[in-house]
Each structure stands twice: as C-alpha cells, then as structure tokens.
Design an enzyme around this catalytic site. Structure first.
Site, PDB file in Angstrom:
ATOM      1  N   TYR A  27      34.152  43.675  37.273  1.00 29.50           N
ATOM      2  CA  TYR A  27      33.826  45.029  37.749  1.00 29.50           C
ATOM      3  C   TYR A  27      35.023  45.715  38.383  1.00 29.50           C
ATOM      4  O   TYR A  27      34.935  46.875  38.756  1.00 29.50           O
ATOM      5  CB  TYR A  27      32.642  45.002  38.729  1.00 29.50           C
ATOM      6  CG  TYR A  27      32.811  44.046  39.896  1.00 29.50           C
ATOM      7  CD1 TYR A  27      33.588  44.391  40.992  1.00 29.50           C
ATOM      8  CD2 TYR A  27      32.199  42.801  39.894  1.00 29.50           C
ATOM      9  CE1 TYR A  27      33.758  43.511  42.053  1.00 29.50           C
ATOM     10  CE2 TYR A  27      32.353  41.912  40.946  1.00 29.50           C
ATOM     11  CZ  TYR A  27      33.142  42.274  42.019  1.00 29.50           C
ATOM     12  OH  TYR A  27      33.315  41.405  43.069  1.00 29.50           O
ATOM     13  N   LYS A  28      36.148  45.006  38.534  1.00 29.63           N
ATOM     14  CA  LYS A  28      37.346  45.633  39.114  1.00 29.63           C
ATOM     15  C   LYS A  28      38.156  46.259  37.975  1.00 29.63           C
ATOM     16  O   LYS A  28      37.718  47.246  37.399  1.00 29.63           O
ATOM     17  CB  LYS A  28      38.127  44.595  39.926  1.00 29.63           C
ATOM     18  CG  LYS A  28      37.356  44.171  41.194  1.00 29.63           C
ATOM     19  CD  LYS A  28      37.996  43.042  41.973  1.00 29.63           C
ATOM     20  CE  LYS A  28      37.154  42.742  43.234  1.00 29.63           C
ATOM     21  NZ  LYS A  28      37.458  41.466  43.850  1.00 29.63           N
TER      22      LYS A  28
ATOM     23  N   PHE B 284      40.843  35.716  49.520  1.00 28.36           N
ATOM     24  CA  PHE B 284      39.689  36.541  49.853  1.00 28.36           C
ATOM     25  C   PHE B 284      38.692  35.666  50.614  1.00 28.36           C
ATOM     26  O   PHE B 284      38.411  34.545  50.188  1.00 28.36           O
ATOM     27  CB  PHE B 284      39.083  37.048  48.535  1.00 28.36           C
ATOM     28  CG  PHE B 284      38.040  38.104  48.695  1.00 28.36           C
ATOM     29  CD1 PHE B 284      38.402  39.423  48.912  1.00 28.36           C
ATOM     30  CD2 PHE B 284      36.692  37.782  48.609  1.00 28.36           C
ATOM     31  CE1 PHE B 284      37.425  40.408  49.037  1.00 28.36           C
ATOM     32  CE2 PHE B 284      35.716  38.761  48.736  1.00 28.36           C
ATOM     33  CZ  PHE B 284      36.087  40.081  48.947  1.00 28.36           C
TER      34      PHE B 284
ATOM     35  N   ASP C  13      42.131  32.234  41.166  1.00 31.96           N
ATOM     36  CA  ASP C  13      41.237  33.382  41.179  1.00 31.96           C
ATOM     37  C   ASP C  13      42.021  34.590  40.665  1.00 31.96           C
ATOM     38  O   ASP C  13      43.055  34.967  41.239  1.00 31.96           O
ATOM     39  CB  ASP C  13      40.712  33.619  42.602  1.00 31.96           C
ATOM     40  CG  ASP C  13      39.594  34.653  42.620  1.00 31.96           C
ATOM     41  OD1 ASP C  13      39.636  35.576  41.779  1.00 31.96           O
ATOM     42  OD2 ASP C  13      38.692  34.537  43.462  1.00 31.96           O
TER      43      ASP C  13
ATOM     44  N   ARG D 245      44.641  51.088  51.010  1.00 31.19           N
ATOM     45  CA  ARG D 245      44.917  50.455  49.722  1.00 31.19           C
ATOM     46  C   ARG D 245      44.683  51.442  48.578  1.00 31.19           C
ATOM     47  O   ARG D 245      43.675  52.150  48.561  1.00 31.19           O
ATOM     48  CB  ARG D 245      43.971  49.264  49.602  1.00 31.19           C
ATOM     49  CG  ARG D 245      44.209  48.355  48.443  1.00 31.19           C
ATOM     50  CD  ARG D 245      43.382  47.100  48.583  1.00 31.19           C
ATOM     51  NE  ARG D 245      41.959  47.363  48.351  1.00 31.19           N
ATOM     52  CZ  ARG D 245      41.092  46.437  47.949  1.00 31.19           C
ATOM     53  NH1 ARG D 245      41.489  45.191  47.765  1.00 31.19           N
ATOM     54  NH2 ARG D 245      39.825  46.725  47.770  1.00 31.19           N
TER      55      ARG D 245
HETATM   56  C1  LIG Z   1      36.404  40.837  44.705  1.00 32.58           C
HETATM   57  C2  LIG Z   1      36.618  39.429  45.023  1.00 32.58           C
HETATM   58  C3  LIG Z   1      35.540  38.545  45.214  1.00 32.58           C
HETATM   59  C4  LIG Z   1      34.121  39.036  45.181  1.00 32.58           C
HETATM   60  O1  LIG Z   1      33.215  38.062  44.797  1.00 32.58           O
HETATM   61  P1  LIG Z   1      31.762  38.474  44.285  1.00 32.58           P
HETATM   62  O2  LIG Z   1      31.002  37.216  44.223  1.00 32.58           O
HETATM   63  O3  LIG Z   1      31.946  39.148  42.951  1.00 32.58           O
HETATM   64  O4  LIG Z   1      31.197  39.449  45.261  1.00 32.58           O
HETATM   65  C5  LIG Z   1      35.829  37.201  45.435  1.00 32.58           C
HETATM   66  N1  LIG Z   1      37.099  36.756  45.474  1.00 32.58           N
HETATM   67  C6  LIG Z   1      38.152  37.579  45.318  1.00 32.58           C
HETATM   68  C7  LIG Z   1      39.544  37.037  45.364  1.00 32.58           C
HETATM   69  C8  LIG Z   1      37.948  38.944  45.109  1.00 32.58           C
HETATM   70  O5  LIG Z   1      38.991  39.775  44.988  1.00 32.58           O
END
Ligand SMILES: *Cc1c(COP(=O)(O)O)cnc(C)c1O
Length: 397
Positions: free
Chosen positions: A209-210, A113, A184, A356
């Site tokens: 939150y996911k 990400f 992660d 998705r």
């Molecule tokens: C959703 C997601 C994020 C989001 O980071 P936030 O700091 O919560 O906005 C970061 N890394 C990955 C791999 C994600 O899927």
C-alpha cells in the site's frame, strides 16, 4: 526511458494537491476503480463461490507475488502475497529462528519500524526459550554480526530519514557468519532497485500500500529464498499453506515451496485493486524510477535548503545512501506539516520532529517539486504554521 507523463495519467490525483506521501499510502490508480467494480459484479456477484476456481482467485497470491518479485529481484515462485506486514514479519522471523538451531539472539536496529520490533518481542516471549532481541544503532549493525546471532532483521530503508543499509554487504557478512537474514522492504519495494537473489537474502517481507499503490489495507508479501523454501517451517501454519487444503487432513503438511507461507483466505477485493496498481509498473523499470527519484529529491533538497534555514536535513545528503524520501527536522514540524496539508502539500510527520516528504516518480514531476518547495518556504517564512488549529494532534500523523 519511461514516459512519466503517461504513468502520472494513470492516477486519480485530486486537483490542488501535491501528494508527497506515497511512501505511506500510494494514491488511487484510475483502473483500480473499474477493476474492483468488475471483480465485485462479474466475479463475486455472478460466480459466487465458483469464483475461487473460475476467476482464479486462489492463484492470485502467487501471481501477484511473482509480479512484485520482478520489482525486487526475486526468483520466480519465491514471493507470495497475504496478511499484513506485521504478520509477515512474525512469520519470517519465526521461520528463520527455526533454521538457526542453538543460537539465541535476534539482531535489529533502532532505525527499525516499531511494529517489527514489537512483533519479534511478542514472538520471543511466546517461544519462551531464552531468546534475546538485541537492538543496536544502525551504524553498529555490521560490527554486531557475530556467530552468536541467529537472525538479522533489518528494514533496508529507515522510515523516518530514508537512510539505507547496504543490503548486499550486510547479507554477505551475515551469511559468512551463519546468520539468517530477514529484510523488511516496506520502503524499498517500488522505491529503489532491490536484488534479493543477488544479495543471497534468506527472507524478505514488505507491503503493497506504500510505493506499490495497492490501496489502504492491501496485503503484504513475503519472500523465501528458493534454496530454503522446501525445508522452511511456515510457523503460521494455516490451512491454505497446507499441501492439500481441501483434503481437510487433520495433520498439517506444508505446501510446495512458497505456497506454504500462505495462511488463510486471501483478500480478493484488495488483490483486485493491487493487480490494477501493478499494471502501471509494466510501463517502467526500477532503474528509471531510481534515476528520476534521485533527480526529484536532489531538486527538493536544494530548493528547501536555499529558502528555509529553519529546516535541517535529516536524510543522508548522498542520494545513493537514501531511499525515495527526504526528511527535515523542525521543532514545530507537526504544526508545519498541518499547515502544509491545509495548503495542499501532503507529506507527513514522524515524532519527535521529522517532516517527511516522499518522491514517487510514477506521478510526481519537477513542476510538482517546484510548487511544493515554494509552498514550504512560504509557510516557513510567514510562520503560517504558528496557529492553534495546526497544533491539535490527530490520531494518524
Ligand atoms: C509501514 C510499515 C509497517 C506496517 O505494518 P502493517 O502490518 O502493514 O501495518 C511495518 N514495518 C515497516 C518497516 C513499515 O514501514
């Protein structure tokens, strides 16, 4: 076996909506509304500042951390909640670099990400010590783990396609080469079984939150292997990670074990909502969730491939090689997703051409999958997406 009708009844899902985006933002657990209301009235309202002690607010980051730890195979006392995932990525990688003196390369992949890569770029620039972020194709990661690498930072499940890394194998390989691992789990926690202890992982981070349904802005979590927790430098050395925050000592001394990864004042309202969301996980097991998720995604892929030749599967075909989401490529994927959302099928779009769909057994069942697939094929066959209003790009896609 989990009673998935009972878990579904724990969520407040709007009528007429098929919610296939719980991989981005989980829906509202019914109990969260009362839990947050009670916390605000009975704790914040009545107790005021004494709530930190009386209502146990100060202990919530580790209590919630332990509950999340149970879903990701973490040892008790090895997970703490706080901050956002981007911040926790920074903290984990900074701490990991500290443990790998002499080596100068952070290895990651193009499936990561972007925020994770941005955070590391920023960190390395601040360190200004000749570090390099090396980003390779996901398939090239295993061959790129050499004794030159300080830290291997990977997201286990690719946010776009759902492709999974072999966490156990890569962790073992990294360990054998003296490489510190940072995993992660943003698209793993609550989606697939994870065995942090069994993988001998060093650090892990993720969000709530996911798939964990903690609500928009719910705090992230960080895991540190117990064998490292007493020696690791927290990097973001805030007062609540201090050994004795209320001694107001001018010198920083890290707190015991995972406590040191705390930074500042925890978000108590968000944690109340997360606590209510985590109660639902007591009704199931990750192996039940995984088995059901595979049934649902297999069914969706079969229905879509049968009726939508326009869409190309972007996720691995083998369900054991993907997380709990299914993605399809389509040139006009953005407009198609907007048309689907207008019809109540909520998924999302990831540039350049990925549609998705997340499958979350806690509240998605076979009927939902059948209905959603029927609407997707109708939209594709009638080209109902081919309208100007569906092509206007919004801020959040
Ligand atoms: C959703 C997601 C994020 C989001 O980071 P936030 O700091 O919560 O906005 C970061 N890394 C990955 C791999 C994600 O899927």
């Amino acid at each position: 076996m989990t009673d998935f009708a009972a878990t579904k009844a724990m969520f407040d899902l709007p009528a007429g909506v098929l919610y296939l985006d719980g991989n981005s933002l989980g829906p509202l657990p019914k109990a969260a509304v009362a839990r947050v209301g009670d916390m605000m009235r009975q704790e914040w309202g009545e107790m005021l500042i004494t709530g930190w002690n009386k209502a146990g607010w100060m202990g919530m980051p580790t209590n919630l951390g332990d509950r999340i730890g149970g879903l990701i195979g973490a040892e008790p006392g090895s997970v703490v909640v706080g901050d956002t995932l981007s911040i926790k990525v920074y903290q984990a990688v900074a701490s990991a670099l500290d443990l790998s003196k002499g080596r100068r390369v952070v290895l990651s992949d193009t499936g990561n990400f972007p925020s994770d890569l941005y955070m590391v770029e920023g960190l390395l620039r601040s360190l200004n010590a000749g570090y390099e972020l090396r980003v390779v194709e996901p398939a090239a990661v295993a061959d790129s783990i050499t004794d030159e690498i300080a830290v291997l930072m990977l997201t286990e499940v690719d946010y776009r396609t759902g492709r999974m890394h072999d966490m156990k194998k890569l962790s073992q390989q990294a360990r054998a080469q003296g490489v510190i691992t940072v995993w992660d789990l943003a698209h793993s926690a609550g989606a697939i079984p994870v065995d942090l202890a069994g993988c001998n992982a060093d650090f892990a981070v993720g969000c709530t939150y996911k798939y964990l349904n903690g609500g928009p802005g719910a705090p992230a979590f960080i895991y540190v292997a117990p064998r490292l927790a007493a020696s690791v430098r927290p990097a973001l050395s805030g007062w609540l990670g201090h050994e004795t925050p209320f001694a107001f000592d001018l010198n920083y001394r890290p707190g015991a074990g995972i406590e040191r990864m705390r930074v500042g004042t925890p978000p108590v309202i968000q944690m109340a909502s997360l606590a209510a969301a985590l109660d639902i996980w007591d009704m199931t097991t990750m192996s039940d969730i995984r088995a059901r998720s595979i049934e649902l995604t297999e069914m969706f892929v079969a229905l879509i491939e049968e009726t939508c030749p326009q869409l190309t599967l972007a996720s691995p075909r083998d369900p054991h090689k993907r997380g709990s989401q299914v993605s399809f490529r389509f040139e006009d994927g953005y407009a198609a997703m907007q048309a689907l959302i207008a019809r109540g099928v909520i998924g999302d779009f990831r540039a350049p051409d990925i549609m998705r769909f997340g499958f979350t057994p806690l509240y998605i069942d076979e009927d939902d999958v059948r209905q959603a697939a029927a609407i997707v094929s109708e939209i594709m066959q009638t080209r109902a997406w081919d309208r100007p209003e569906f092509k206007i790009r919004q801020k959040v896609t």
